[in-house]
Design an enzyme around this catalytic site. Structure first.
Site, PDB file in Angstrom:
ATOM      1  CB  CYS A 133      -0.905  -0.012   1.232  1.00 10.77           C
ATOM      2  SG  CYS A 133      -1.937   1.454   1.410  1.00 10.77           S
TER       3      CYS A 133
ATOM      4  CB  CYS B  54      -3.045   3.620  -5.536  1.00  8.28           C
ATOM      5  SG  CYS B  54      -4.260   2.652  -4.598  1.00  8.28           S
TER       6      CYS B  54
END
Length: 261
Positions: free
Chosen positions: A73, A183
């Site tokens: 992440c 992302c």
């Protein structure tokens, strides 16, 4: 210890894009993946909340005897990785947007960055950005709504396409030749982005780099699993398992589990 699993956690299912890169490079490693989908997306949360969630996820994986923890992440890495490394005695592999290769290779000197608000506003992102983009114009766009659609299993829908038409418009106008995906969810819409953007635009993410760094750290710390049998994989979600199951269905030796967490 060497046969203990590699742990992964992400603010949902997006990190499986990186997880796949790792298990392709390291097919004999066992893994545990934690999709913290109940609290996705991390990108709109405060730094304090992000660190708190990362502590929770780390301690869960350590209870599963993980020998190394990968944090695919971007928002979690840029906001919490330094804290995790300072407080836990286990190697951590983080992820950052691939700004450096884009800035080095761009011909137009215009690079697009698609990321979450949490990543773009983080200290680590801004440090990397300042270091490598002094002679490059970057167009930074927050991918509002993308994570939510992917988590809902809607990555290949007209709803997603309509959303991306608006998001990519500034990239089209500015004349970028590289788009950096910041992302872990975004590689799942790479084909749709490529279809919407001009052919000259090259889209890059950091998944392969994370896999290479994982291999390097395992070798350096003598943690490689030297078994010749294929790795076994457990994937947990704390919200629903359908999307996680669908995104990883091609991977053998995996089990998808709903977790009350």
């Amino acid at each position: 210890m060497n046969e203990n699993p590699i742990g992964f956690f992400d603010s949902g299912v997006g990190g499986t894009s990186v997880w796949k890169e790792v298990i392709e490079l390291l097919p004999h490693e066992n893994t545990i993946y934690l999709a913290d989908s109940k609290y996705a997306p991390y990108g709109r949360k405060s730094r304090e909340d992000i660190i708190s969630l990362c502590i929770k996820n780390t301690e869960f994986l350590l209870k599963q005897n993980c020998k190394l923890i990968a944090v695919p992440c971007n928002t979690a890495t840029t906001n919490a990785i330094s804290y995790l490394r300072a407080h836990y005695d286990v190697p951590f592999i983080g992820i950052e947007p691939a700004i450096k290769p884009a800035a080095i290779q761009t011909d137009t000197k215009k690079v697009g960055i698609l990321a979450t608000k949490g990543t773009l506003s983080s200290e680590l992102f801004n440090k990397t950005h300042k270091e490598f983009t002094q002679n490059v114009n970057t167009i930074e766009i927050v991918g509002t709504g993308i994570v939510e659609l992917i988590e809902a299993g809607k990555k290949d829908t007209e709803e997603m396409r309509d959303l991306l038409v608006g998001i990519t418009e500034p990239f089209m106008i500015s004349g970028i030749d590289y788009l950096v995906l910041g992302c872990s969810h975004y590689p799942y819409i790479k084909e749709m982005l490529q279809d919407l953007l001009p052919r000259r635009v090259r889209i890059i993410d950091s998944g392969a780099a994370v896999a290479r760094q994982t291999l390097y750290i395992l070798k350096e710390q003598n943690l490689l699993n030297e078994s010749v049998k294929p790795g076994e994989h457990i994937l947990y979600s704390n919200l629903q398992t359908q999307t996680l199951d669908s995104l990883t269905s091609e991977i053998a030796n995996r089990e998808v589990v709903l977790l009350d967490f």
